[in-house]
Design an enzyme around this catalytic site. Structure first.
Site, PDB file in Angstrom:
ATOM      1  N   GLY A   4       0.795  -1.224   0.000  1.00  0.00           N
ATOM      2  CA  GLY A   4       0.000   0.000   0.000  1.00  0.00           C
ATOM      3  C   GLY A   4       0.830   1.278   0.000  1.00  0.00           C
ATOM      4  N   ASN A   5       2.032   1.238   0.625  1.00  0.00           N
ATOM      5  CA  ASN A   5       2.807   2.480   0.761  1.00  0.00           C
ATOM      6  C   ASN A   5       3.459   2.928  -0.550  1.00  0.00           C
ATOM      7  OD1 ASN A   5       4.746   0.344   0.887  1.00  0.00           O
ATOM      8  ND2 ASN A   5       6.188   1.766   1.820  1.00  0.00           N
TER       9      ASN A   5
ATOM     10  N   LYS B 221     -11.392  -9.770   7.299  1.00  0.00           N
ATOM     11  CA  LYS B 221     -10.611  -8.670   6.703  1.00  0.00           C
ATOM     12  C   LYS B 221     -11.424  -7.368   6.760  1.00  0.00           C
ATOM     13  CE  LYS B 221      -7.632  -6.790   3.753  1.00  0.00           C
ATOM     14  NZ  LYS B 221      -6.332  -6.348   4.234  1.00  0.00           N
TER      15      LYS B 221
ATOM     16  N   LYS C 117      -3.109  -9.866  -1.658  1.00  0.00           N
ATOM     17  CA  LYS C 117      -2.392  -9.612  -2.912  1.00  0.00           C
ATOM     18  C   LYS C 117      -1.054 -10.354  -2.995  1.00  0.00           C
ATOM     19  CE  LYS C 117       0.961  -6.292  -1.789  1.00  0.00           C
ATOM     20  NZ  LYS C 117       0.819  -6.319  -0.373  1.00  0.00           N
TER      21      LYS C 117
ATOM     22  N   LYS D  22       2.968 -12.486   3.458  1.00  0.00           N
ATOM     23  CA  LYS D  22       4.160 -12.328   2.600  1.00  0.00           C
ATOM     24  C   LYS D  22       5.060 -13.568   2.727  1.00  0.00           C
ATOM     25  CE  LYS D  22       4.269  -7.343   3.099  1.00  0.00           C
ATOM     26  NZ  LYS D  22       3.336  -7.042   2.011  1.00  0.00           N
TER      27      LYS D  22
HETATM   28  P1  ADP Z   1       1.867  -3.990   2.606  1.00  0.00           P
HETATM   29  O1  ADP Z   1       0.884  -2.912   2.312  1.00  0.00           O
HETATM   30  O2  ADP Z   1       3.216  -3.691   2.085  1.00  0.00           O
HETATM   31  O3  ADP Z   1       1.372  -5.365   2.274  1.00  0.00           O
HETATM   32  P2  ADP Z   1       1.544  -4.724   5.430  1.00  0.00           P
HETATM   33  O4  ADP Z   1       1.190  -3.722   6.451  1.00  0.00           O
HETATM   34  O5  ADP Z   1       0.519  -5.716   5.009  1.00  0.00           O
HETATM   35  O6  ADP Z   1       2.099  -3.892   4.189  1.00  0.00           O
HETATM   36  O7  ADP Z   1       2.852  -5.545   5.886  1.00  0.00           O
HETATM   37  C1  ADP Z   1       4.017  -4.885   6.331  1.00  0.00           C
HETATM   38  C2  ADP Z   1       3.965  -4.700   7.849  1.00  0.00           C
HETATM   39  O8  ADP Z   1       4.110  -5.948   8.517  1.00  0.00           O
HETATM   40  C3  ADP Z   1       5.099  -3.894   8.435  1.00  0.00           C
HETATM   41  O9  ADP Z   1       4.850  -2.522   8.357  1.00  0.00           O
HETATM   42  C4  ADP Z   1       5.168  -4.398   9.883  1.00  0.00           C
HETATM   43  O10 ADP Z   1       4.548  -3.488  10.762  1.00  0.00           O
HETATM   44  C5  ADP Z   1       4.360  -5.681   9.893  1.00  0.00           C
HETATM   45  N1  ADP Z   1       5.013  -6.852  10.488  1.00  0.00           N
HETATM   46  C6  ADP Z   1       4.360  -7.764  11.261  1.00  0.00           C
HETATM   47  N2  ADP Z   1       5.168  -8.748  11.637  1.00  0.00           N
HETATM   48  C7  ADP Z   1       6.381  -8.485  11.084  1.00  0.00           C
HETATM   49  C8  ADP Z   1       7.646  -9.159  11.087  1.00  0.00           C
HETATM   50  N3  ADP Z   1       7.815 -10.303  11.751  1.00  0.00           N
HETATM   51  N4  ADP Z   1       8.668  -8.605  10.407  1.00  0.00           N
HETATM   52  C9  ADP Z   1       8.506  -7.447   9.734  1.00  0.00           C
HETATM   53  N5  ADP Z   1       7.345  -6.761   9.689  1.00  0.00           N
HETATM   54  C10 ADP Z   1       6.278  -7.266  10.352  1.00  0.00           C
HETATM   55 MG    MG Z   2      -0.326  -6.367   3.205  1.00  0.00          MG
END
Ligand code: ADP
Ligand code: MG
Length: 306
Positions: free
Chosen positions: A10-11, A128, A207, A269
């Site tokens: 999203g960023n 969600k 996604k 991820k």
């Molecule tokens: P995106 O929009 O890129 O999918 P998300 O918010 O879904 O972003 O995923 C990224 C976020 O996951 C990071 O900003 C972080 O706060 C969170 N996060 C949770 N657990 C972990 C972890 N073990 N290592 C790194 N980030 C983590």
């Molecule tokens: Mg995400």
């Protein structure tokens, strides 16, 4: 030529604290797409992306006007794929033209439906949150499940697993012809089949999992998941937090089974990386949006291999 799937978080479009104006989103895209343009010399490229804030805004625009009919969520996702696809194409055109290679690359946004099973257990447990937050009393007026979140009461929808991307054959052909393809936006438009015919449903597909599935379909070599942290960390948010650099699949799975990666953010991820490698991918990378070039060279982010 290696086939690279870049999955934007999203960023890439809206940074923390921004409202998400068209100007902001177009400007934010320039830097990451510039890094990606540098990879075109030796990669075939597919771009996928999230759509959380954008589809949330579309839903808000709908509910704040009672004169026009509301559209179901699958149509809202389609709308978000169109608007974000256009913004990515627009920014891509600018960065390629700035580099003097504006005429060298063809690109296309592909509307994509993703098949999910109507018996996916996610349908029993909508989890969600999507769209705007409401106060508790207002939340009772809507005819769909709502859940209390940190922001307030929000609509929740199921998040079923992606089983198949309908446009995989078209996407493969476009790749063979060296198109840069923008697809699987927001995880894709969720559909099931009823009496052999596709039917859009009200759900949201992750996604990153959809991108891994696409990678399996088109036999991609690398899946690069671009986000707002340096990679996947163990002990995330604690004093002994440590970002993982090069890691083998078995070791990543061990950390996953310890619950190191949060559901709904880093969890999917990591799962997408596992699915991608287990279905034939060579390498999955989770990296920061400002380090795309380094990450593809192996010097930044979490680099996951078999
Ligand atoms: P995106 O929009 O890129 O999918 P998300 O918010 O879904 O972003 O995923 C990224 C976020 O996951 C990071 O900003 C972080 O706060 C969170 N996060 C949770 N657990 C972990 C972890 N073990 N290592 C790194 N980030 C983590
Ligand atoms: Mg995400």
């Amino acid at each position: 030529m290696k086939t690279l799937i870049v999955a934007f978080g999203g960023n890439a479009l809206i940074k923390k604290g921004q409202k998400g104006t068209a100007e902001e989103q177009l400007e934010n895209l320039k830097k990451p797409l510039g890094s990606i343009a540098d990879l075109l010399k030796n990669h075939k490229l597919i771009i996928t992306h999230g759509n959380g804030p954008q589809v949330g805004n579309i839903l808000l625009q709908q509910t704040s006007n009672t004169e026009v009919p509301q559209m179901p969520l699958d149509i809202c996702v389609a709308q978000s794929q169109g608007q974000i696809g256009y913004m990515i194409e627009h920014a891509l055109d600018q960065v390629l033209t700035d580099r003097g290679i504006g005429d060298d690359h063809l690109f296309l946004t592909v509307l994509s439906y993703v098949h999910v099973s109507s018996t996916d257990p996610a349908f029993q447990n909508p989890s969600k949150p999507i769209g705007p937050a409401y106060p508790e009393n207002k939340s009772k007026e809507f005819g769909y499940p709502m859940k209390k979140t940190a922001k307030g009461w929000r609509r929740v929808v199921p998040s079923p697993l992606p089983e198949k991307i309908y446009q995989r054959r078209e996407i493969k052909k476009l790749l063979e012809d060296n198109f840069i393809i923008i697809t699987c936006g927001g995880g894709g438009i969720p559909v099931t089949k009823e009496n052999g015919k596709i039917k859009g449903i009200e759900a949201v597909i992750d996604k990153d999992l959809a991108s891994a599935k696409l990678g399996e379909h088109v036999k991609a070599n690398i899946l690069l998941m671009v986000t707002d942290v340096e990679g996947a960390a163990i002990n995330f948010g604690k004093d002994n937090q440590k970002f993982l650099k090069e890691i083998k699949l078995v070791d990543l799975k061990k950390y996953q089974s310890e619950g190191q990666f949060a559901d709904g953010s880093m969890g999917p991820k990591v799962q997408a990386a596992i699915n991608f490698l287990e279905s034939g991918g060579e390498k999955a990378i989770i990296c920061n949006i400002n380090k795309i070039g380094e990450a593809t060279l192996g010097t930044s982010g979490t680099q996951i291999t078999k």
